[in-house]
Write a protein that holds these residues in place. Structure first.
Motif, PDB file in Angstrom:
ATOM      1  N   VAL A 126       3.141 -68.696 -11.320  1.00  0.00           N
ATOM      2  CA  VAL A 126       2.473 -68.537  -9.834  1.00  0.00           C
ATOM      3  C   VAL A 126       3.599 -68.431  -8.994  1.00  0.00           C
ATOM      4  O   VAL A 126       4.645 -69.278  -8.796  1.00  0.00           O
ATOM      5  CB  VAL A 126       1.663 -69.654  -9.551  1.00  0.00           C
ATOM      6  N   SER A 127       3.827 -67.344  -8.331  1.00  0.00           N
ATOM      7  CA  SER A 127       4.944 -67.117  -7.006  1.00  0.00           C
ATOM      8  C   SER A 127       4.286 -67.455  -6.000  1.00  0.00           C
ATOM      9  O   SER A 127       3.124 -66.996  -5.329  1.00  0.00           O
ATOM     10  CB  SER A 127       5.264 -65.703  -7.101  1.00  0.00           C
ATOM     11  N   VAL A 128       4.771 -68.550  -5.296  1.00  0.00           N
ATOM     12  CA  VAL A 128       3.947 -69.233  -4.086  1.00  0.00           C
ATOM     13  C   VAL A 128       4.397 -68.350  -2.667  1.00  0.00           C
ATOM     14  O   VAL A 128       3.627 -68.509  -1.802  1.00  0.00           O
ATOM     15  CB  VAL A 128       4.505 -70.634  -3.756  1.00  0.00           C
ATOM     16  N   CYS A 129       5.392 -67.501  -2.809  1.00  0.00           N
ATOM     17  CA  CYS A 129       5.550 -66.552  -1.591  1.00  0.00           C
ATOM     18  C   CYS A 129       6.543 -65.466  -1.999  1.00  0.00           C
ATOM     19  O   CYS A 129       7.135 -65.547  -3.152  1.00  0.00           O
ATOM     20  CB  CYS A 129       6.292 -67.268  -0.339  1.00  0.00           C
ATOM     21  N   ASN A 130       6.321 -64.135  -1.021  1.00  0.00           N
ATOM     22  CA  ASN A 130       7.256 -63.209  -1.698  1.00  0.00           C
ATOM     23  C   ASN A 130       7.989 -62.858  -0.465  1.00  0.00           C
ATOM     24  O   ASN A 130       7.392 -62.506   0.824  1.00  0.00           O
ATOM     25  CB  ASN A 130       6.277 -61.773  -1.750  1.00  0.00           C
ATOM     26  N   GLU A 131       9.273 -62.649  -0.399  1.00  0.00           N
ATOM     27  CA  GLU A 131       9.984 -62.094   0.468  1.00  0.00           C
ATOM     28  C   GLU A 131      10.080 -62.465   2.090  1.00  0.00           C
ATOM     29  O   GLU A 131       9.709 -62.009   2.739  1.00  0.00           O
ATOM     30  CB  GLU A 131      10.024 -60.694   0.531  1.00  0.00           C
ATOM     31  N   VAL A 132      10.769 -63.662   2.159  1.00  0.00           N
ATOM     32  CA  VAL A 132      10.766 -64.170   3.508  1.00  0.00           C
ATOM     33  C   VAL A 132      12.233 -63.603   4.171  1.00  0.00           C
ATOM     34  O   VAL A 132      13.120 -63.887   3.716  1.00  0.00           O
ATOM     35  CB  VAL A 132      10.860 -65.769   3.419  1.00  0.00           C
ATOM     36  N   PRO A 133      12.188 -62.862   5.330  1.00  0.00           N
ATOM     37  CA  PRO A 133      13.220 -62.083   5.671  1.00  0.00           C
ATOM     38  C   PRO A 133      14.115 -63.001   6.383  1.00  0.00           C
ATOM     39  O   PRO A 133      13.777 -64.108   6.763  1.00  0.00           O
ATOM     40  CB  PRO A 133      12.531 -61.036   6.649  1.00  0.00           C
ATOM     41  N   SER A 134      15.321 -62.705   6.377  1.00  0.00           N
ATOM     42  CA  SER A 134      16.399 -63.623   6.888  1.00  0.00           C
ATOM     43  C   SER A 134      16.098 -63.792   8.338  1.00  0.00           C
ATOM     44  O   SER A 134      16.597 -64.948   8.880  1.00  0.00           O
ATOM     45  CB  SER A 134      17.830 -62.935   6.585  1.00  0.00           C
ATOM     46  N   ASP A 135      15.843 -62.841   9.318  1.00  0.00           N
ATOM     47  CA  ASP A 135      15.380 -63.008  10.479  1.00  0.00           C
ATOM     48  C   ASP A 135      14.496 -64.127  10.941  1.00  0.00           C
ATOM     49  O   ASP A 135      14.417 -64.926  11.803  1.00  0.00           O
ATOM     50  CB  ASP A 135      15.351 -61.816  11.590  1.00  0.00           C
TER      51      ASP A 135
END
Length: 795
Positions: A126-135
């Motif tokens: 299970v992936s809990v989140c996808n791609e939190v941007p650096s900004d």
């Protein structure tokens, strides 16, 4: 149906390596029941098509409905499930309230997903989140985002302890460290091999001792054309396998995908079109899905594996069993029994491998006997208390494809079912670990997982038999580096290696390592500091970290956090560990010496009291920062034991150095000048060290500089450049050391208070500073002139 488990840098299904060979699936416009997937008949046709092409995995971006899971299970497919909830990007205001809402929404999404997914073996992870941007990370704070993601991973483990959990990152925020995730997943779109290959090596280091899976890669066919999509995909998939990733999911199975209710058109990332007709890239992907690691090359260099054993009846069987599962072509295995007095020889003779019965002569002598019996171009050494991955030899061999590489190593990871003491030792300093100077280069790899070109090892006379228990691998690495060779590091070439399973055994090992360091200092003077410790220019791979929240690596990520592909250039926690290891024994010695003086005057008790307080504070910080495995059963006991070992290890190692004796220096070999500046700098460093200067190479951003000290007050930095074809130029710059600044501050205090000692202290400081400056000028000038002249004659 068995569950896939994570095992170091690889995934495993039963006793067989599991490779993620998959495709992404979705998002789609909502269907009749609201699920973001096609109607059940189309889902079944798609999954049947995936299985027919040899794929093993399907990645979804939301929790799949029961019909998809049931079909996947019947076809033997695994599903990598992503969660869908309003994360930080969905909130207009970057406030603590929004952050708390993300935490609640994420926790609710995990709970609802596990109601459907818990206990289902067809769910890979299970992936809990996808791609939190650096900004976004910059707005909310790195620690805050990491804390939420780590909490969601922990919630997955709490809801289903056997379920694998991950966070799916991408290049602009690769620095996020999510605790307790079982594998690292990244989305990477790089269309040029010269960019993708080094970045995959970098991600392998970032992922440390966890499997690395690329969860998105590919190329848009409608932008670049079908032929270019197929060519690019072939390149990307080849590099995924060669870099040792645990697999990948190609973006995507079909051109049909949507954002909300709106279809996305004009890109054409799919292996199949909207009507599911295949593109040429599908054939490329299908060949990759059916390919094994041994199929990466038409032929492989011959290899000999040498296992040296002395009284290893408890663990030799597991080592040899791991080698029987290796299918590497043209592989010779030689077991060298070093005069064991237990059943080691009997166990070795029951194996299908060659066995050498030797008189007890020490580890180096046994390794040399294996070298003499070797027929392979490459000779790999594996400790008798270690077990290799079935694909271990392949990844070692791939690293030797660079002709400059003469030695290769890989990670040696703790044994998965180790006991409490062994787990604590694995989190403590002093274990035989790799010291890296780059993503795939090292200055030392330990002998428990070391491969070398046979010709290179024979060229230096093999291992030095003066090192009977430790230090011989370090000596070989440094000698070959001094001759211009490079040491490669392959993260996928992993072994599991037992640590000491008693506290007494661990401390005895550290005393032995201290004696070995003392022996090495006689033959490699320029690689040791004045306290007797090895001076590494690199960093320890996957080593324990102290106070990670306060001393986290410095990330250089561009203005406003916008630049991709960052690198962490300064690991302050690793530097702190080095200083603690060097200064803690000194502090303990000072405390013990001043303690008896307290019987004469109670004021003397202040010093041991301060030392004791510092030791307690250090031990407490280590216990709080110890990172147990995701499913650790005794975290408190483990933390306390790790804290004790962090305090005891430097003392035991320092005691070993004091009791040891340096080996006599070897006659320096004629330099094999190749015209490279590295040769000249290496020779210059050795020349300065031979005159008892302390020399430290520059960091990653100033590798052509040397910092030289000859006393406690001044530092001289030699900045180098090359004019014309070969004409080295050196410029000196000066700085005051920390000790010098402290003494200057003391002198200023004495002047302010009007002490009679002020003039004497200032005069002594001035005189010593002048002496140091003159000595450094003469020593550096002589060393530069001699090294440059030697290079000119050799050229």
């Amino acid at each position: 149906m068995e569950r896939v488990v994570a095992e170091g840098k690889h995934l495993r299904l039963g006793r067989t390596p599991y490779r993620v060979k998959g495709v992404t699936y979705g998002h789609f416009a909502p269907r009749g029941d609201g699920a973001l997937f096609p109607e059940p008949p189309q889902v079944e046709r798609d999954l049947v098509g995936m299985a027919a092409q040899g794929f093993t995995t399907v990645r979804t971006y939301s929790v799949p409905p029961p019909d998809l899971l049931d079909t996947a299970r019947s076809l033997g497919l695994r599903v990598l499930v992503g969660l869908r909830y309003p994360d930080w990007r969905m909130h207009a205001e970057a406030s603590p309230r929004s952050h708390r809402q993300v935490r609640r929404d994420g926790g609710r999404a995990v709970h609802e997903a596990l109601e459907r997914l818990a206990g289902r073996p067809e769910v890979l992870a299970v992936s809990v989140c996808n791609e939190v941007p650096s900004d976004i990370v910059r707005l909310y704070g790195r620690s805050a985002v990491e804390d939420v993601l780590s909490g969601l991973v922990a919630a997955v483990h709490e809801g289903d302890p056997a379920m694998l959990a991950t966070y799916t990152g991408y290049p602009t925020s690769e620095f996020l460290r999510v605790e307790a995730q079982d594998l690292m997943t990244f989305n990477v779109f790089l269309e040029r091999a010269e960019q993708l290959a080094p970045y995959l090596r970098h991600l392998q280091r970032v992922s440390e001792d966890r499997p690395l899976v690329l969860t998105e890669l590919g190329l848009a066919a409608e932008v670049h054309g079908d032929a270019e999509q197929a060519r690019s995909l072939q390149m990307q998939l080849d590099l995924v396998d060669e870099s040792g990733c645990a697999g990948a999911t190609i973006f995507s199975w079909t051109d049909e995908w949507a954002v909300g209710t709106e279809p996305v058109v004009g890109w054409g990332f799919g292996l199949t079109r909207l009507d599911r007709s295949p593109r040429p890239s599908l054939e490329v992907a299908s060949r990759w899905a059916r390919r094994e690691t041994r199929d990466l090359r038409a032929s492989w260099p011959s290899m000999t594996v040498v296992v040296c054993a002395y009284n290893e009846e408890r663990r030799l069987g597991a080592c040899l069993d791991s080698l029987t599962r290796v299918d590497y072509p043209d592989l010779q295995v030689v077991v060298c029994d070093d005069g064991s007095t237990d059943r080691t020889l009997e166990i070795a003779r029951r194996s299908p491998f060659e066995v050498l019965e030797l008189p007890h002569g020490g580890l180096s002598a046994a390794r040399n006997a294996g070298l003499a019996a070797a027929r392979g171009e490459l000779v790999a050494y594996l400790d008798a208390d270690a077990a290799c991955h079935p694909e271990w030899p392949y990844h070692l061999a791939l690293a030797f494809e660079d002709p400059r590489v003469v030695v290769v190593g890989g990670p040696n990871l703790p044994w998965p079912d180790a006991g409490l003491v062994e787990r604590a030792v694995a989190l403590s300093p002093g274990n035989p670990v790799e010291v890296l100077v780059g993503d795939d280069r090292a200055e030392h790899v330990p002998g428990c997982n070391l491969a070398v070109r046979r010709s290179a090892l024979e060229g230096i006379g093999g291992f030095d038999v003066g090192y009977t228990t430790a230090g011989d691998d370090v000596d070989v690495c440094w000698r070959l580096m001094d001759l211009g060779g490079q040491i490669g590091f392959s993260p996928a070439a992993q072994v599991h290696h037992h640590r000491r399973d008693t506290v007494r055994g661990y401390l005895r090992q550290q005393r032995g390592y201290g004696r070995a360091e003392r022996m090495l200092s006689g033959q490699h003077r320029h690689r040791f500091n004045r306290l007797g410790g090895a001076r590494w220019s690199g960093f320890v791979y996957g080593g324990p970290r102290i106070l990670p929240a306060l001393l986290r690596p410095v990330v250089y990520h561009g203005p406003m956090g916008s630049a991709p592909f960052q690198s962490e250039l300064r690991d302050r926690s690793a530097a702190m560990s080095m200083w603690v290891s060097a200064l803690l024994p000194v502090a303990v010695a000072v405390g013990l010496v001043t303690l008896p003086l307290g019987l004469v005057d109670a004021a003397f008790l202040v010093v041991p009291g301060v030392v004791a307080a510092l030791l307690v504070a250090y031990a407490t910080s280590v216990a709080a920062a110890a990172r147990p495995a995701p499913r650790e059963t005794s975290p408190v006991r483990l933390g306390v034991l790790v804290a004790f070992l962090h305090v005891a290890q430097p003392v035991a190692r320092a005691w070993g150095r004091v009791r040891g004796r340096p080996l006599p220096a070897r006659e320096a070999p004629d330099p094999a000048w190749t015209g490279r500046r590295e040769d000249w700098l290496r020779a210059l460093q050795g020349e300065l060290s031979s005159h008892w200067c302390a020399v430290r190479p520059g960091l990653a951003h100033d590798t052509w500089d040397l910092q030289v000290t000859a006393g406690p007050l001044l530092r001289c930095r030699l900045r180098t450049a090359v004019r014309w074809e070969w004409d080295p130029v050196v410029r000196r710059s000066w700085s005051v050391s920390g000790v010098g600044l402290a003494l200057l501050a003391l002198a200023v205090v004495l002047v302010v208070v009007g002490s009679d000692l002020a003039a004497a202290v200032l005069g002594a400081l001035l005189a010593l500073t002048v002496l140091e400056a003159v000595a450094l000028l003469r020593l550096t000038g002589h060393a530069v002139a001699r090294t440059t002249a030697d290079h000119a004659r050799a050229s």
